[in-house]
Design a protein around this motif. Structure first.
Motif, mmCIF file in Angstrom:
data_model
loop_
_atom_site.group_PDB
_atom_site.id
_atom_site.type_symbol
_atom_site.label_atom_id
_atom_site.label_comp_id
_atom_site.label_asym_id
_atom_site.label_seq_id
_atom_site.Cartn_x
_atom_site.Cartn_y
_atom_site.Cartn_z
ATOM 1 N N ILE A 1 6.662 -57.186 -19.491
ATOM 2 C CA ILE A 1 6.792 -57.281 -17.873
ATOM 3 C C ILE A 1 7.675 -58.577 -17.895
ATOM 4 N N ASP A 2 8.382 -58.124 -17.658
ATOM 5 C CA ASP A 2 9.786 -58.926 -17.257
ATOM 6 C C ASP A 2 10.217 -59.585 -15.588
ATOM 7 N N ALA A 3 10.677 -58.216 -14.831
ATOM 8 C CA ALA A 3 9.907 -58.192 -13.911
ATOM 9 C C ALA A 3 8.914 -57.829 -12.878
ATOM 10 N N GLY B 1 -0.676 -57.751 1.842
ATOM 11 C CA GLY B 1 -0.345 -58.805 1.471
ATOM 12 C C GLY B 1 -0.916 -58.174 0.231
ATOM 13 N N GLY B 2 -1.973 -57.800 0.113
ATOM 14 C CA GLY B 2 -3.088 -57.940 -1.696
ATOM 15 C C GLY B 2 -2.503 -57.677 -2.603
ATOM 16 N N THR B 3 -1.682 -56.312 -2.250
ATOM 17 C CA THR B 3 -1.524 -55.897 -3.657
ATOM 18 C C THR B 3 -0.205 -56.981 -4.478
ATOM 19 N N ILE B 4 0.758 -57.184 -3.830
ATOM 20 C CA ILE B 4 1.758 -58.318 -4.374
ATOM 21 C C ILE B 4 0.878 -59.578 -4.817
ATOM 22 N N ALA B 5 0.652 -59.836 -3.796
ATOM 23 C CA ALA B 5 -0.189 -61.639 -4.110
ATOM 24 C C ALA B 5 -1.115 -61.659 -4.969
ATOM 25 N N GLY B 6 -1.811 -60.673 -5.431
ATOM 26 C CA GLY B 6 -3.143 -60.249 -5.905
ATOM 27 C C GLY B 6 -2.183 -60.360 -7.546
ATOM 28 N N VAL B 7 -2.138 -59.079 -7.227
ATOM 29 C CA VAL B 7 -1.163 -58.884 -9.067
ATOM 30 C C VAL B 7 0.468 -60.094 -9.057
ATOM 31 N N ALA B 8 0.864 -60.713 -8.047
ATOM 32 C CA ALA B 8 1.256 -62.129 -8.336
ATOM 33 C C ALA B 8 0.924 -63.181 -9.176
ATOM 34 N N THR B 9 -0.252 -63.075 -8.950
ATOM 35 C CA THR B 9 -0.926 -64.527 -8.821
ATOM 36 C C THR B 9 -1.896 -64.117 -10.359
ATOM 37 N N PHE B 10 -2.104 -63.192 -10.903
ATOM 38 C CA PHE B 10 -2.614 -62.426 -12.947
ATOM 39 C C PHE B 10 -1.292 -62.745 -12.796
ATOM 40 N N LEU B 11 -0.419 -62.484 -13.147
ATOM 41 C CA LEU B 11 1.254 -62.360 -14.180
ATOM 42 C C LEU B 11 1.904 -63.835 -13.963
ATOM 43 N N LYS B 12 1.558 -64.280 -13.275
ATOM 44 C CA LYS B 12 1.915 -65.511 -12.906
ATOM 45 C C LYS B 12 1.703 -66.522 -14.057
ATOM 46 N N VAL C 1 -0.428 -65.597 -16.733
ATOM 47 C CA VAL C 1 -0.411 -65.159 -17.660
ATOM 48 C C VAL C 1 0.877 -65.066 -18.703
ATOM 49 N N GLN C 2 2.390 -65.107 -18.221
ATOM 50 C CA GLN C 2 3.046 -65.366 -18.034
ATOM 51 C C GLN C 2 3.629 -66.108 -16.882
ATOM 52 N N PRO C 3 4.283 -66.851 -17.280
ATOM 53 C CA PRO C 3 4.821 -67.805 -15.711
ATOM 54 C C PRO C 3 6.693 -67.285 -15.418
ATOM 55 N N ASN C 4 6.769 -66.365 -16.974
ATOM 56 C CA ASN C 4 8.284 -66.299 -16.266
ATOM 57 C C ASN C 4 8.528 -65.326 -15.934
ATOM 58 N N ILE C 5 7.087 -64.002 -15.635
ATOM 59 C CA ILE C 5 7.818 -63.248 -14.925
ATOM 60 C C ILE C 5 8.786 -63.216 -13.354
ATOM 61 N N ARG C 6 9.170 -62.718 -12.993
ATOM 62 C CA ARG C 6 9.609 -62.959 -11.726
ATOM 63 C C ARG C 6 9.021 -61.888 -11.135
ATOM 64 N N ILE C 7 8.897 -62.010 -9.928
ATOM 65 C CA ILE C 7 8.047 -61.169 -9.200
ATOM 66 C C ILE C 7 9.019 -61.044 -6.906
#
Length: 242
Positions: free
Chosen positions: A64-66, A74-85, A87-93
């Motif tokens: 996943i790149d972005a 706000g729950g979905t984007i915040a929860g998913v963004a926090t998890f993805l960041k 496991v992979q800090p370079n993922i763009r949200i």
């Protein structure tokens, strides 16, 4: 029950009326009612952090790149963004935001503001977009929990959403609602600014059947001063790649 569009500070805002109805049912009529408080209840963020984010990561094998989507509670984007960041800090949200919402400027400039909120132009009961369920003029607790993980924001116009919804119905057979259409516009615009082969993920979060009398009604669309797409219409942003 239908209620007027109103600020969260107004007692007739739907959240405030829902809380009042729940309390009344429980305290006066002994009905076991529960007010879920989905905008502020941290269980919203937590569920997407513990389930939606990991599910996306597993299904896409970590490629996943972005991740691009709009914000309602706000729950979905915040929860998913926090998890993805994590496991992979370079993922763009990337946040997708409709007209009239202040979340775009909160992400891009650190201030929760939209031009429609100017004192001389502010309407008592403001409603600036045909998109339903996304965009706000306040920062919810759930959105705040993931705000630091959101890298950028994209403002999507109502016309872009209408054009995208018709195009995706024609090309993919997907009958989507206004929130999903804006998500797709944001995802495509993000993908076009990234290296070829990037994996950009978004959410198809509402079906067109729930928008039949508004977003999918040509009379309603034209009353908003928008164009009802002609058959074969291709959204302007992607004309060069299809």
């Amino acid at each position: 029950m239908q209620v007027p569009t109103a600020s969260i500070s107004n007692p007739y805002h739907y959240v405030n009326l829902a809380r009042k109805a729940s309390n009344l049912a429980r305290d006066k009529y002994n009905v076991p009612a529960v007010f879920m408080d989905q905008f502020e209840n941290e269980a919203n963020f937590d569920m997407h952090y513990r389930t939606t984010g990991p599910e996306l990561w597993r299904q896409l094998a970590g490629e996943i790149d972005a991740f691009v989507m709009s914000s309602g509670t706000g729950g979905t984007i915040a929860g998913v963004a926090t998890f993805l960041k994590q496991v992979q800090p370079n993922i763009r949200i990337v946040l997708v935001d409709p007209p009239g919402s202040s979340l775009y400027h909160k992400v891009e400039h650190g201030v929760a503001y939209a031009p429609q909120q100017q004192e001389r132009t502010l309407r008592k009961h403001r409603y600036d977009t045909i998109a339903e369920g996304i965009g706000l003029d306040r920062i919810t607790h759930n959105f705040q929990l993931g705000l630091d993980g959101i890298d950028a924001a994209i403002r999507v116009s109502d016309q872009e959403a209408v054009d995208m919804a018709h195009w995706i119905l024609t090309t993919e057979g997907l009958w989507i609602g206004s929130s999903s259409a804006m998500n797709l516009v944001g995802a495509i615009r993000t993908a076009l600014d990234m290296p070829v082969g990037s994996q950009v993920i978004t959410m198809i979060c509402d079906g067109g059947q729930r928008h039949a009398t508004r977003f999918w009604d040509p009379t309603f669309i034209e009353k908003w001063g928008l164009q009802w797409p002609q058959q074969g219409c291709i959204p302007e942003r992607i004309q060069s790649i299809v």
